[in-house]
Design a protein around this motif. Structure first.
Motif, PDB file in Angstrom:
ATOM      1  N   ASN A   1       0.872  -1.183   0.020  1.00 21.96           N
ATOM      2  CA  ASN A   1      -0.034   0.089   0.112  1.00 21.96           C
ATOM      3  C   ASN A   1       0.915   1.425  -0.027  1.00 21.96           C
ATOM      4  OD1 ASN A   1      -2.430  -1.247   0.050  1.00 21.96           O
ATOM      5  ND2 ASN A   1      -2.063  -1.719   2.505  1.00 21.96           N
ATOM      6  N   ARG A   2       2.029   1.128  -0.685  1.00 24.31           N
ATOM      7  CA  ARG A   2       2.852   2.391  -0.732  1.00 24.31           C
ATOM      8  C   ARG A   2       3.157   2.664  -2.231  1.00 24.31           C
ATOM      9  NH1 ARG A   2       7.930   2.145   3.317  1.00 24.31           N
ATOM     10  NH2 ARG A   2       8.186   4.380   2.840  1.00 24.31           N
ATOM     11  N   ALA A   3       3.045   4.195  -2.340  1.00 24.41           N
ATOM     12  CA  ALA A   3       3.386   4.738  -3.700  1.00 24.41           C
ATOM     13  C   ALA A   3       4.844   4.395  -3.933  1.00 24.41           C
ATOM     14  CB  ALA A   3       2.897   6.064  -3.761  1.00 24.41           C
ATOM     15  N   VAL A   4       5.097   4.515  -5.193  1.00 31.24           N
ATOM     16  CA  VAL A   4       6.546   4.357  -5.748  1.00 31.24           C
ATOM     17  C   VAL A   4       7.316   5.703  -5.267  1.00 31.24           C
ATOM     18  CG1 VAL A   4       8.056   4.508  -7.737  1.00 31.24           C
ATOM     19  CG2 VAL A   4       6.303   3.121  -7.665  1.00 31.24           C
ATOM     20  N   GLU A   5       6.702   6.508  -4.981  1.00 34.89           N
ATOM     21  CA  GLU A   5       7.475   7.913  -4.643  1.00 34.89           C
ATOM     22  C   GLU A   5       7.863   7.768  -3.022  1.00 34.89           C
ATOM     23  OE1 GLU A   5       4.939   9.116  -7.821  1.00 34.89           O
ATOM     24  OE2 GLU A   5       4.617   7.722  -6.166  1.00 34.89           O
ATOM     25  N   GLU A   6       6.927   6.988  -2.217  1.00 31.99           N
ATOM     26  CA  GLU A   6       7.444   6.847  -0.883  1.00 31.99           C
ATOM     27  C   GLU A   6       8.337   5.939  -0.698  1.00 31.99           C
ATOM     28  OE1 GLU A   6       3.510   6.529   1.890  1.00 31.99           O
ATOM     29  OE2 GLU A   6       2.742   6.164  -0.137  1.00 31.99           O
ATOM     30  N   THR A   7       8.445   5.014  -1.314  1.00 30.35           N
ATOM     31  CA  THR A   7       9.342   3.967  -1.281  1.00 30.35           C
ATOM     32  C   THR A   7      10.787   4.484  -1.851  1.00 30.35           C
ATOM     33  OG1 THR A   7       7.912   2.173  -1.971  1.00 30.35           O
ATOM     34  CG2 THR A   7      10.292   1.479  -2.224  1.00 30.35           C
ATOM     35  N   ALA A   8      10.736   5.445  -2.710  1.00 32.22           N
ATOM     36  CA  ALA A   8      11.712   5.870  -3.271  1.00 32.22           C
ATOM     37  C   ALA A   8      12.441   6.983  -2.396  1.00 32.22           C
ATOM     38  CB  ALA A   8      11.664   6.900  -4.584  1.00 32.22           C
ATOM     39  N   ASN A   9      11.638   7.837  -1.638  1.00 30.32           N
ATOM     40  CA  ASN A   9      12.115   8.540  -0.452  1.00 30.32           C
ATOM     41  C   ASN A   9      12.900   7.971   0.581  1.00 30.32           C
ATOM     42  OD1 ASN A   9      11.283  10.981  -1.769  1.00 30.32           O
ATOM     43  ND2 ASN A   9       9.230  10.845  -0.923  1.00 30.32           N
ATOM     44  N   THR A  10      12.277   6.684   0.986  1.00 33.26           N
ATOM     45  CA  THR A  10      12.772   5.902   1.976  1.00 33.26           C
ATOM     46  C   THR A  10      13.987   5.567   1.676  1.00 33.26           C
ATOM     47  OG1 THR A  10      10.571   5.225   2.815  1.00 33.26           O
ATOM     48  CG2 THR A  10      12.622   3.784   3.278  1.00 33.26           C
ATOM     49  N   ILE A  11      14.424   5.075   0.359  1.00 39.47           N
ATOM     50  CA  ILE A  11      15.791   4.496  -0.051  1.00 39.47           C
ATOM     51  C   ILE A  11      16.648   5.750  -0.255  1.00 39.47           C
ATOM     52  CG2 ILE A  11      16.671   3.829  -2.363  1.00 39.47           C
ATOM     53  CD1 ILE A  11      14.305   2.048  -2.770  1.00 39.47           C
ATOM     54  N   LEU A  12      16.279   6.981  -0.654  1.00 39.69           N
ATOM     55  CA  LEU A  12      17.154   8.229  -1.053  1.00 39.69           C
ATOM     56  C   LEU A  12      17.414   8.656   0.499  1.00 39.69           C
ATOM     57  CD1 LEU A  12      15.452   9.863  -3.657  1.00 39.69           C
ATOM     58  CD2 LEU A  12      17.477   8.563  -3.721  1.00 39.69           C
ATOM     59  N   LYS A  13      16.725   8.554   1.461  1.00 36.48           N
ATOM     60  CA  LYS A  13      17.034   8.861   2.671  1.00 36.48           C
ATOM     61  C   LYS A  13      18.235   7.869   3.375  1.00 36.48           C
ATOM     62  CE  LYS A  13      12.811  11.178   4.342  1.00 36.48           C
ATOM     63  NZ  LYS A  13      11.619  11.152   5.189  1.00 36.48           N
ATOM     64  N   ALA A  14      18.100   6.638   3.250  1.00 40.16           N
ATOM     65  CA  ALA A  14      18.929   5.902   3.677  1.00 40.16           C
ATOM     66  C   ALA A  14      20.342   5.859   2.823  1.00 40.16           C
ATOM     67  CB  ALA A  14      18.355   4.203   3.262  1.00 40.16           C
ATOM     68  N   PHE A  15      20.355   5.948   1.688  1.00 38.54           N
ATOM     69  CA  PHE A  15      21.277   6.253   0.712  1.00 38.54           C
ATOM     70  C   PHE A  15      22.182   7.597   1.217  1.00 38.54           C
ATOM     71  CE2 PHE A  15      23.696   7.565  -3.220  1.00 38.54           C
ATOM     72  CZ  PHE A  15      23.990   6.319  -3.854  1.00 38.54           C
ATOM     73  N   SER A  16      21.661   8.726   1.355  1.00 31.87           N
ATOM     74  CA  SER A  16      21.853   9.959   1.832  1.00 31.87           C
ATOM     75  C   SER A  16      22.870   9.658   3.169  1.00 31.87           C
ATOM     76  CB  SER A  16      21.296  11.027   1.986  1.00 31.87           C
ATOM     77  OG  SER A  16      20.610  11.264   0.894  1.00 31.87           O
ATOM     78  N   ALA A  17      22.178   8.857   3.868  1.00 33.69           N
ATOM     79  CA  ALA A  17      22.692   8.696   5.401  1.00 33.69           C
ATOM     80  C   ALA A  17      24.077   7.818   5.390  1.00 33.69           C
ATOM     81  CB  ALA A  17      21.675   7.900   6.268  1.00 33.69           C
ATOM     82  N   ARG A  18      23.899   7.001   4.328  1.00 32.20           N
ATOM     83  CA  ARG A  18      25.233   6.054   4.161  1.00 32.20           C
ATOM     84  C   ARG A  18      26.420   6.965   3.581  1.00 32.20           C
ATOM     85  NH1 ARG A  18      27.550   2.770  -0.066  1.00 32.20           N
ATOM     86  NH2 ARG A  18      25.735   3.407  -1.520  1.00 32.20           N
ATOM     87  N   LYS A  19      26.063   7.793   2.766  1.00 32.41           N
ATOM     88  CA  LYS A  19      27.195   8.582   2.235  1.00 32.41           C
ATOM     89  C   LYS A  19      27.660   9.517   3.273  1.00 32.41           C
ATOM     90  CE  LYS A  19      27.293   9.998  -1.970  1.00 32.41           C
ATOM     91  NZ  LYS A  19      26.872  10.943  -3.302  1.00 32.41           N
ATOM     92  N   ALA A  20      26.845  10.019   4.138  1.00 35.35           N
ATOM     93  CA  ALA A  20      27.359  10.956   5.108  1.00 35.35           C
ATOM     94  C   ALA A  20      28.232  10.308   6.115  1.00 35.35           C
ATOM     95  CB  ALA A  20      25.968  11.509   5.748  1.00 35.35           C
ATOM     96  N   ASN A  21      27.883   8.832   6.273  1.00 31.30           N
ATOM     97  CA  ASN A  21      28.845   8.256   7.106  1.00 31.30           C
ATOM     98  C   ASN A  21      30.210   7.908   6.720  1.00 31.30           C
ATOM     99  OD1 ASN A  21      26.798   8.321   9.324  1.00 31.30           O
ATOM    100  ND2 ASN A  21      25.867   6.516   8.484  1.00 31.30           N
TER     101      ASN A  21
END
Length: 272
Positions: A252-272
């Protein structure tokens, strides 16, 4: 044959002025022999402008310039008037007119168009990458990708890949099927760049039945049965545990919602 020297002056590379002047020169016979073009790039100081105008005076050159900073444009105009050096401002009048129409103050930051071009080509490259490495067609993409998506059939891997590609990320996606061993590359990459897409049995059952009906097939095929779906999800869970990747519930999640979750995790990984 009349010859003259043309100076291109820019606070960036000077590609815009170079293309325009070449287009103009091409309208005359033997333009490459007639026009000698000299480029002065990354001009940022008034002292540089003074030297260029003085040199242009000596060589009887025409100055064509693309300077985004209004102060630099004004200074160059003054210097050219003082030494009676002909000059053509390619950007200034257009920037002023657009600023008046938009009622905005320009950034006056050199090189922005080049940055926009780089972003555009990066996006195109990412979209082509997502198409090339869609649905596990070529497992080499797993090693080159910024983001890898894994999941059973009909968990929106392809639309999610395209959405992320439009953000400039290279994405490879791999379907997980119990009868097929997952590619070995999946276990050699950084788990942090891999994302498993899980979904409820009930929703996947509904999605697959609709898919079969769209194709004109019976919706009671094994592909859409609860037992088969549960088998695939159990297999999915085993593989994601082995990989050690993040798992996102796309029920029940839109593609945009899933993408935002992935991008947040991706950004957090690059920041560490």
């Amino acid at each position: 044959m009349t010859k003259f020297t043309l100076f291109i002056v820019s606070d960036s590379v000077g590609e815009t002025a170079g293309l325009v002047t070449k287009a103009a020169a091409s309208q005359f016979r033997h333009d490459l022999e007639t026009v000698s073009i000299k480029r002065f790039s990354y001009i940022e100081e008034n002292s540089q402008l003074e030297e260029i105008v003085f040199l242009a005076k000596q060589q009887q050159a025409l100055i064509v310039f693309t300077l985004v900073k209004s102060q630099m444009r004004k200074q160059l105009h003054l210097l050219c008037e003082e030494l009676k050096v002909p000059a053509v401002d390619l950007l200034g009048p257009l920037i002023d007119k657009m600023g008046d129409r938009l009622k905005q103050v320009p950034f006056e930051e050199p090189g922005l168009v080049r940055k926009l071009d780089d972003d555009y080509f990066k996006k195109i490259e990412a979209i082509e990458f997502a198409v090339r490495y869609d649905d596990g067609r070529d497992t080499r993409g797993i090693l080159e990708a910024d983001i890898v998506l894994i999941g059973v059939s009909r968990t929106s891997k392809t639309p999610l890949s395209q959405f992320l590609a439009n953000k400039g990320f290279k994405v490879a996606n791999v379907p997980l099927v119990p009868e097929v061993d997952p590619p070995s590359e999946l276990f050699s990459i950084d788990p942090a760049k891999c994302f498993g897409l899980c979904i409820s049995v009930e929703q996947l059952n509904s999605i697959r039945k609709s898919r079969l009906e769209t194709l004109g097939l019976n919706d009671d095929a094994n592909y859409a049965t609860i037992a088969r779906i549960q088998q695939e999800i159990d297999y999915f869970n085993r593989i994601t545990t082995r990989v050690g990747c993040n798992v996102i519930d796309v029920t029940n999640r839109a593609v945009e919602e899933t993408a935002n979750t992935i991008l947040k995790a991706f950004s957090a990984r690059k920041a560490n």
